[in-house]
Design a protein around this motif. Sequence first.
Motif, PDB file in Angstrom:
ATOM      1  N   SER A  16       0.813  -1.205   0.000  1.00 28.62           N
ATOM      2  CA  SER A  16       0.000   0.000   0.000  1.00 28.62           C
ATOM      3  C   SER A  16       0.852   1.263   0.000  1.00 28.62           C
ATOM      4  O   SER A  16       2.068   1.221   0.155  1.00 28.62           O
ATOM      5  CB  SER A  16      -0.940  -0.006   1.204  1.00 28.62           C
ATOM      6  N   LYS A  17       0.166   2.386  -0.117  1.00 27.81           N
ATOM      7  CA  LYS A  17       0.844   3.672  -0.147  1.00 27.81           C
ATOM      8  C   LYS A  17       1.587   3.957   1.154  1.00 27.81           C
ATOM      9  O   LYS A  17       2.656   4.571   1.162  1.00 27.81           O
ATOM     10  CB  LYS A  17      -0.181   4.770  -0.408  1.00 27.81           C
ATOM     11  N   LYS A  18       1.029   3.506   2.277  1.00 26.02           N
ATOM     12  CA  LYS A  18       1.676   3.706   3.578  1.00 26.02           C
ATOM     13  C   LYS A  18       3.004   2.979   3.667  1.00 26.02           C
ATOM     14  O   LYS A  18       3.903   3.402   4.385  1.00 26.02           O
ATOM     15  CB  LYS A  18       0.777   3.187   4.704  1.00 26.02           C
ATOM     16  N   GLU A  19       3.128   1.847   2.973  1.00 26.82           N
ATOM     17  CA  GLU A  19       4.328   1.010   3.061  1.00 26.82           C
ATOM     18  C   GLU A  19       5.431   1.439   2.105  1.00 26.82           C
ATOM     19  O   GLU A  19       6.505   0.851   2.102  1.00 26.82           O
ATOM     20  CB  GLU A  19       3.957  -0.442   2.768  1.00 26.82           C
ATOM     21  N   ARG A  20       5.180   2.461   1.303  1.00 27.25           N
ATOM     22  CA  ARG A  20       6.186   2.909   0.343  1.00 27.25           C
ATOM     23  C   ARG A  20       7.115   3.921   0.991  1.00 27.25           C
ATOM     24  O   ARG A  20       6.691   4.799   1.733  1.00 27.25           O
ATOM     25  CB  ARG A  20       5.513   3.530  -0.870  1.00 27.25           C
ATOM     26  N   LEU A  21       8.372   3.790   0.687  1.00 31.56           N
ATOM     27  CA  LEU A  21       9.386   4.693   1.228  1.00 31.56           C
ATOM     28  C   LEU A  21       9.480   5.902   0.304  1.00 31.56           C
ATOM     29  O   LEU A  21       9.874   5.770  -0.856  1.00 31.56           O
ATOM     30  CB  LEU A  21      10.730   3.965   1.302  1.00 31.56           C
ATOM     31  N   LYS A  22       9.106   7.081   0.817  1.00 37.00           N
ATOM     32  CA  LYS A  22       9.093   8.278  -0.014  1.00 37.00           C
ATOM     33  C   LYS A  22       9.871   9.445   0.571  1.00 37.00           C
ATOM     34  O   LYS A  22      10.135  10.406  -0.113  1.00 37.00           O
ATOM     35  CB  LYS A  22       7.650   8.719  -0.251  1.00 37.00           C
ATOM     36  N   SER A  23      10.233   9.379   1.821  1.00 37.28           N
ATOM     37  CA  SER A  23      10.909  10.481   2.501  1.00 37.28           C
ATOM     38  C   SER A  23      12.355  10.624   2.017  1.00 37.28           C
ATOM     39  O   SER A  23      13.172   9.720   2.195  1.00 37.28           O
ATOM     40  CB  SER A  23      10.891  10.233   4.007  1.00 37.28           C
ATOM     41  N   LYS A  24      12.661  11.768   1.417  1.00 43.16           N
ATOM     42  CA  LYS A  24      14.021  11.998   0.916  1.00 43.16           C
ATOM     43  C   LYS A  24      15.037  12.032   2.051  1.00 43.16           C
ATOM     44  O   LYS A  24      16.155  11.545   1.913  1.00 43.16           O
ATOM     45  CB  LYS A  24      14.083  13.285   0.102  1.00 43.16           C
ATOM     46  N   VAL A  38       3.030   1.384  10.586  1.00 39.75           N
ATOM     47  CA  VAL A  38       3.684   0.549   9.582  1.00 39.75           C
ATOM     48  C   VAL A  38       4.990   0.044  10.164  1.00 39.75           C
ATOM     49  O   VAL A  38       5.747   0.801  10.766  1.00 39.75           O
ATOM     50  CB  VAL A  38       3.952   1.353   8.287  1.00 39.75           C
ATOM     51  N   ILE A  39       5.240  -1.237  10.007  1.00 40.22           N
ATOM     52  CA  ILE A  39       6.479  -1.821  10.522  1.00 40.22           C
ATOM     53  C   ILE A  39       7.613  -1.633   9.520  1.00 40.22           C
ATOM     54  O   ILE A  39       8.727  -1.298   9.890  1.00 40.22           O
ATOM     55  CB  ILE A  39       6.275  -3.310  10.836  1.00 40.22           C
TER      56      ILE A  39
END
Length: 125
Positions: free
Chosen positions: A6-14, A45-46
């Motif tokens: 899901s979107k919560k589990e995606r790593l997006k923070s630079k 989220v783990i």
Amino acid sequence: MDSTYSKKERLKSKKLIEQMFKEGCSVSVYPLRLVYLKTTFTDNVIIKAGVSVSKRHFKNAVDRNKIKRLLRESYRLNKPLYFNNFSTHCAFMILYIGNEKPTFKQIDIKMKLLLDKFHKDICKK
């Protein structure tokens, strides 16, 4: 843990990605490399994961996107097998470091080996 990505589990923070490459540890099973960092998240989220393919090896965006789709699908299918009873909060990035275009079967086999090696490495520490 269900087999979704899901979107919560995606790593997006630079900031987190930069910190991960500076301070994190890595595990490799050619042609995959996993860079990880133990951290905490504000949402429930783990594990947060991201995928990346080098522009140097694959000039066409179509090829890079295809490999990224294969990586995400393989991670999604294998996630419940390795992270079902996982309690450590981690952020990790899966990198494709090979030169040739892979098939899904090749990526899936290597992903299982990579996640197994990661699981053994993190349990050791």
